[in-house]
Design an enzyme around this catalytic site. Structure first.
Site, PDB file in Angstrom:
ATOM      1  N   ASP A   1      58.700 -71.235  46.757  1.00  0.00           N
ATOM      2  CA  ASP A   1      57.525 -70.763  47.037  1.00  0.00           C
ATOM      3  C   ASP A   1      57.577 -70.406  48.654  1.00  0.00           C
ATOM      4  O   ASP A   1      58.411 -71.008  49.108  1.00  0.00           O
ATOM      5  CB  ASP A   1      56.242 -71.594  46.737  1.00  0.00           C
ATOM      6  CG  ASP A   1      54.736 -71.017  47.440  1.00  0.00           C
ATOM      7  OD1 ASP A   1      54.188 -71.919  47.805  1.00  0.00           O
ATOM      8  OD2 ASP A   1      54.802 -69.754  47.118  1.00  0.00           O
TER       9      ASP A   1
ATOM     10  N   SER B   1      52.486 -63.475  46.858  1.00  0.00           N
ATOM     11  CA  SER B   1      52.021 -62.834  47.885  1.00  0.00           C
ATOM     12  C   SER B   1      53.010 -61.331  48.120  1.00  0.00           C
ATOM     13  O   SER B   1      53.957 -61.291  47.494  1.00  0.00           O
ATOM     14  CB  SER B   1      52.499 -63.353  49.302  1.00  0.00           C
ATOM     15  OG  SER B   1      52.632 -62.265  50.359  1.00  0.00           O
TER      16      SER B   1
ATOM     17  N   ASP C   1      54.982 -69.332  51.075  1.00  0.00           N
ATOM     18  CA  ASP C   1      53.631 -69.948  51.842  1.00  0.00           C
ATOM     19  C   ASP C   1      53.704 -71.556  51.750  1.00  0.00           C
ATOM     20  O   ASP C   1      53.448 -71.917  50.863  1.00  0.00           O
ATOM     21  CB  ASP C   1      52.408 -69.237  51.527  1.00  0.00           C
ATOM     22  CG  ASP C   1      51.790 -68.479  52.406  1.00  0.00           C
ATOM     23  OD1 ASP C   1      51.032 -67.786  52.438  1.00  0.00           O
ATOM     24  OD2 ASP C   1      52.744 -68.443  53.702  1.00  0.00           O
TER      25      ASP C   1
ATOM     26  N   ASP D   1      54.299 -76.132  46.984  1.00  0.00           N
ATOM     27  CA  ASP D   1      53.457 -76.912  47.512  1.00  0.00           C
ATOM     28  C   ASP D   1      51.815 -76.826  46.652  1.00  0.00           C
ATOM     29  O   ASP D   1      51.154 -77.675  47.169  1.00  0.00           O
ATOM     30  CB  ASP D   1      53.248 -76.536  48.863  1.00  0.00           C
ATOM     31  CG  ASP D   1      52.303 -75.276  49.318  1.00  0.00           C
ATOM     32  OD1 ASP D   1      51.594 -75.085  50.243  1.00  0.00           O
ATOM     33  OD2 ASP D   1      52.630 -74.553  48.433  1.00  0.00           O
TER      34      ASP D   1
ATOM     35  N   ASN E   1      53.036 -59.683  50.671  1.00  0.00           N
ATOM     36  CA  ASN E   1      53.830 -59.424  51.897  1.00  0.00           C
ATOM     37  C   ASN E   1      55.073 -60.461  52.101  1.00  0.00           C
ATOM     38  O   ASN E   1      55.623 -60.508  53.224  1.00  0.00           O
ATOM     39  CB  ASN E   1      52.724 -60.150  52.988  1.00  0.00           C
ATOM     40  CG  ASN E   1      51.651 -59.221  53.108  1.00  0.00           C
ATOM     41  OD1 ASN E   1      51.798 -58.048  53.031  1.00  0.00           O
ATOM     42  ND2 ASN E   1      50.383 -59.836  52.828  1.00  0.00           N
TER      43      ASN E   1
END
Ligand code: RAM
Length: 713
Positions: free
Chosen positions: A502, A610, A504, A664, A612
Site C-alpha cells: 500500500d 489512490s 499511503d 497499514d 495519484n
C-alpha cells in the site's frame, strides 16, 4: 490356445535372485530370566519379510521339562494384543502368524521354517518348570526381497510427504519377492489388480521392469482354455492360475501390459502379448447386452472394484471396460497395430451407453444397479474412463463430495482410484489433501508399511470378518510414491515471490495533505471534521471518503454531479500540497528495505486505491523501483475489495498465494485476505486480528519468518 508353456518358460527365465540380509532387533530384553506366563517383545525396528531364529538357554538347576512357547509375528504394534482364539473370520486361520513350539533341550538355536512378515516378534513362555527359567540371548531374522534398494533415489518433500514415501517404498520392497506378492503376510500369490498398482510404484522407485515382465508372462501362461486371465496365480508347488475370474481384473491385463510397454520401452513384449490383451476385450464384450450396457450380477466377486460388500458394480464395470479399452487402443498403436476401427467404435458405443444409462439427470451423478446406487467407486471410475470433459468431471467429483449418501471406499486400492480421478478432474488440491489424510493417517497410526485395509472412520473394518487376518503390508497401498514422484502430487510451493505495498501510510505519508485538503472542503460545507473522521478515510476511495464526510452534512441536497465536483476540488487542493513532496518524504529505511527485497529476488509492486499513486512515486523519486503499479486508475472497487491487489498480482504475473501485501489499514488487510494473499500489518494494522503477521517498522519485513514456508502453515 497359445504357446503358454513358452510364456511360462520366459517368465521363469526372469525369476529374480532373492537378496538375503540378516537383521537384528533394535530392542528386546536380552538375558532376562523368563518363567511361565512371561512374555517378551522383540522389535526389529522396521518391517521385514523373512525367517526368524532365536537362541535360548536355561538358567536353574536342571531343565527337567521341554520349553513350551508361543511365537507371534506382528506387522503392526496393534496386532500384539490381538487374541487369535477369538478369530471367527472366513479366511483360513492358518494364515495367522503364530507358532506353538516345544524345545526339548537347551541351549538351542531355534530357526523357524516358515517365512513371516513382521516388525515385532512376541514370545510367550507357555511353560518351563519350577527348576529352570529360560533366557533368550539372541534373535535375528534372515530376510528376503528381490528389490534393489540402491536404485531408489531419495525423495525430497515436506515432512509428512517424505514419511509417506518411505513407508510406500518399504511396502513395495517387501512385496517384491520372486514376483510382486500381494501381501507377504497372507496373500503370497500374485493378483493382477494389485500388480497394476505395484508396477506403477515400481516405475518411479525400484524400476525393476523385468519383474513386471515376468508377472505378465506368468499371467499369460496361466490363462484358461478360452484365453481368460485369472484374477490371481500361484507359483507353489508349481505355477498355476486360480479358478477365480473377475471382470475388471482380467481386463487389467491390458493396462498392466500397456503401462509396462510405455514405461520400459519394451515393444517386443507388447507385440508378443498383444493377442492376450485383445482376447480380454473380446471376452469382456460378451458381458454386454444389445444396448451396450453391461449386465449386472449378484455373484460375489464377478467384478472386484473394492472390498465394500454393499457396492453395486454394474456402472463401475462398464467404466473400467472403457478405461482399459482406451489403454488397449494405445497399446495397439505402440505395437504397430493399425487395425483399430472396431475397437474405437466399441469405445464410442460403450461410452455413449454409459452416459445414457447410468447418468441420473436429477442427482447429476452416475448411478449403478437397480437401486441406483451412488458411490465413490462408480463416480471415480466414470471420471477415469474419460466419458466426461474435464469440467464435467470436476463438477461430478465436487458433487460427489457433497452427496452425503454416496457409498464410501474401503481399500487403499479404491482410494488410489479416487485420488487419480481427482487429479484427472483437475482437483489437485483435493487429491493432495486426500492422500495426506488417508496415507498420512496410516503413518500417524504408526505404519511401517501400508495396510491392506484402512478406514480412518472405522478401524475395525475387515471384509474377512476379522482384522486378525488383515495384512499390514499390502501391495495395493504403495502408490502414494507414484502420486508424488510421478504425478508431482506434493504441497504447492508457497514461497512468496512478490511484495505488494500500500502506498499511503506504508511507503509515504500523505495523511497530513489529505487531512488538510478534506478539512478545507469540510469547513466550506460546514461539516465537522477531525483526526477521527480522517482515520476512517484511510485506504478508502475519494468518492467513498466524501460520503463519509457528508454523513454529518445538513445543507442543501447534493447531486451526483455536485459530489464529483467537490471530490475533484479536494483532489486539486491535495495535489497542490503533494507538489511539496520530495525524495526526502521516503525514509532511508524504506528505501533500503525495498532495495534489499529486490536484491533477494522478489518482485515489488504498489497496490493503492489512490489515483495519484504514480504522481506521488514520481515526486518522491522511487517510481523506477517498482515492477508494477496497481492504483485507483485501474480498479472499479476500492479496498476492502481485493481488486487492487488481484490486479497487481496480474500485472506481476504471479499467483495471489505467492504475494505478500504490506498494509497499514484494516480495510487493506481485508482486501489482501480476500485476494488470497499473505497480509502483513504495519502501523495501525500491526494489531489487526486478520493479519498474518505484524511489524512495528518497515525493515521488520526482512526479519519476518514469512520468507519461509512456515508463514503459510
Ligand atoms: C484380496 C486381496 C487382494 C485383492 C483381492 C481381490 O484377497 O486383498 O489384494 O486383489 O482380494
Amino acid at each position: 490356445m497359445w504357446n503358454q508353456e513358452e510364456w511360462i518358460r520366459k517368465a521363469e527365465e526372469l525369476k529374480p535372485e532373492l537378496k538375503n540380509e540378516r537383521v537384528y532387533p533394535v530392542s528386546f530384553s536380552r538375558n532376562e530370566k523368563l518363567n511361565s506366563g512371561d512374555s517378551i517383545v522383540i522389535d526389529f525396528g522396521n518391517h521385514f519379510v523373512g525367517h526368524f531364529s532365536f537362541h535360548c538357554k536355561s538358567s536353574g538347576s536342571h531343565q527337567d521339562a521341554p520349553l513350551f512357547v508361543k511365537i507371534k509375528f506382528c506387522e503392526s504394534a496393534k496386532e500384539l494384543d490381538e487374541d487369535s482364539s477369538t478369530y471367527k473370520g472366513w479366511v483360513s486361520r492358518s494364515w495367522i502368524q503364530e507358532e506353538w513350539l516345544h524345545v526339548d533341550v537347551l541351549p538351542s538355536l531355534v530357526s523357524l521354517p516358515r517365512r513371516y512378515a513382521f516388525r515385532y516378534v512376541k514370545i510367550d513362555i507357555l511353560d518351563v518348570s519350577p527348576k529352570y527359567s529360560v533366557i533368550i540371548d539372541e534373535a535375528y531374522a534372515d530376510c528376503t526381497t528381490s528389490a534393489d534398494d540402491t536404485v531408489v533415489t531419495e525423495f525430497k518433500g515436506n515432512d509428512i510427504e517424505e514419511k509417506i514415501d518411505r513407508v510406500a517404498v518399504r511396502t513395495l520392497r517387501n512385496c517384491m519377492q520372486d514376483l510382486f506378492e500381494d501381501g507377504p503376510k497372507r496373500d503370497r500369490r500374485l493378483w493382477i489388480g494389485d500388480l497394476r498398482l505395484q508396477a506403477l510404484a515400481n516405475s518411479v522407485t525400484f524400476k525393476d521392469y523385468s519383474l513386471v515382465k515376468r508377472c505378465l508372462y506368468l499371467f499369460a501362461g496361466c490363462c484358461d482354455e478360452s484365453g481368460r486371465i485369472p484374477a490371481c496365480i500361484f507359483t507353489e508347488p508349481g505355477i498355476s492360475g486360480d479358478n477365480t475370474f473377475m471382470f475388471d481384473y482380467s481386463l487389467f491385463f491390458i493396462s498392466v501390459l500397456y503401462d509396462y510397454a510405455r514405461m520400459s520401452g519394451d515393444i517386443e513384449t507388447a507385440k508378443d502379448l498383444l493377442p492376450v490383451a485383445v482376447r480380454q476385450w473380446q471376452l469382456a464384450k460378451e458381458a454386454f447386452g444389445p444396448d451396450d450396457v453391461i449386465e449386472d450380477s449378484d455373484r460375489m466377486g464377478w467384478c472386484f472394484i473394492d472390498w465394500n460388500l454393499e457396492l453395486n458394480k454394474q456402472a463401475g464395470a462398464q467404466f473400467i471396460y472403457i478405461y482399459t479399452l482406451k489403454d488397449l487402443l494405445m497399446l495397439m498403436k505402440l505395437a504397430g497395430e493399425t487395425d483399430t476401427d472396431l475397437l474405437q467404435a466399441d469405445i464410442q458405443k460403450k461410452s455413449e451407453a454409459a452416459v445414457k444409462y447410468f447418468f441420473d439427470p436429477d442427482r447429476k451423478l452416475f448411478v449403478s444397479g437397480k437401486e441406483k446406487q451412488v458411490s465413490f467407486a462408480t463416480e471415480s471410475w466414470a471420471v477415469l474412463s474419460g466419458v466426461l470433459s474435464k469440467d464435467e468431471s470436476r463438477e461430478l467429483m465436487l458433487r460427489l463430495e457433497r452427496y452425503k449418501d454416496a457409498l464410501r471406499m474401503v481399500t487403499p486400492y479404491m482410494n488410489h482410484v479416487y485420488v487419480e480421478a481427482l487429479i484427472k478432474a483437475g482437483l489437485r488440491d483435493e487429491a493432495y489433501k486426500h492422500m495426506i489424510y488417508y496415507w498420512g493417517g496410516m503413518v500417524d497410526d504408526g505404519a511401517d508399511t501400508f495396510y491392506e485395509l484402512f478406514n480412518p472412520e472405522n478401524p475395525d473394518e475387515s471384509p474377512y470378518g476379522s482384522t486378525i487376518v488383515n495384512s499390514y503390508c499390502h501391495a495395493w497401498s504403495c502408490t502414494p510414491t507414484y502420486f508424488m514422484r510421478k504425478l508431482n502430487l506434493v504441497e504447492k510451493k508457497k514461497h512468496p515471490e512478490a511484495f505488494i505495498f500500500d502506498l499511503d501510510g506504508v511507503i509515504v505519508f500523505t495523511d497530513r495533505f489529505h487531512f488538510k485538503a478534506w478539512k478545507k472542503i469540510a469547513d466550506r460545507l460546514g461539516v465537522f471534521f477531525d483526526e477521527n473522521v480522517n482515520n476512517r478515510l484511510r485506504g478508502v476511495s475519494r468518492m467513498d471518503s466524501l460520503e463519509i464526510i457528508l454523513e454529518k452534512y445538513t445543507g442543501e441536497e447534493l447531486s451526483a454531479k455536485d459530489k464529483e465536483a467537490i471530490a475533484g476540488e479536494k483532489n486539486e487542493i491535495y495535489r497542490e500540497y503533494l507538489k511539496e513532496m520530495t525524495p526526502e518524504d521516503v525514509s532511508s529505511e524504506v528505501r533500503e528495505t525495498l532495495t534489499e527485497l529486490k536484491r533477494r529476488g522478489y518482485k515489488i509492486a504498489i497496490g493503492s486505491s489512490s489515483k495519484n499513486a504514480k504522481f506521488i512515486l514520481d515526486k518522491v523519486g522511487i517510481a523506477d523501483m517498482f515492477d508494477a503499479v496497481s492504483d485507483g486508475t485501474n480498479i472499479e472497487k476500492s479496498k476492502p475489495d481485493p481488486e487492487v491487489f488481484v490486479k497487481a498480482a496480474e500485472f506481476l504475473d504471479i499467483n495471489p498465494e505467492q504475494c505478500v501485501v504490506v498494509e497499514d489499514a484494516y480495510s487493506g488487510i481485508d482486501a489482501a485476505k480476500a485476494a488470497g494473499m499473505y497480509a502483513v500489518g504495519i502501523g495501525e494494522a500491526e494489531v489487526c486480528d486478520k493479519k498474518d503477521a505484524g511489524i512495528d517498522r518497515f525493515s521488520g519485513l526482512l526479519l519476518l519468518n514469512l520468507i519461509t514456508e512456515e508463514a503459510y502453515e
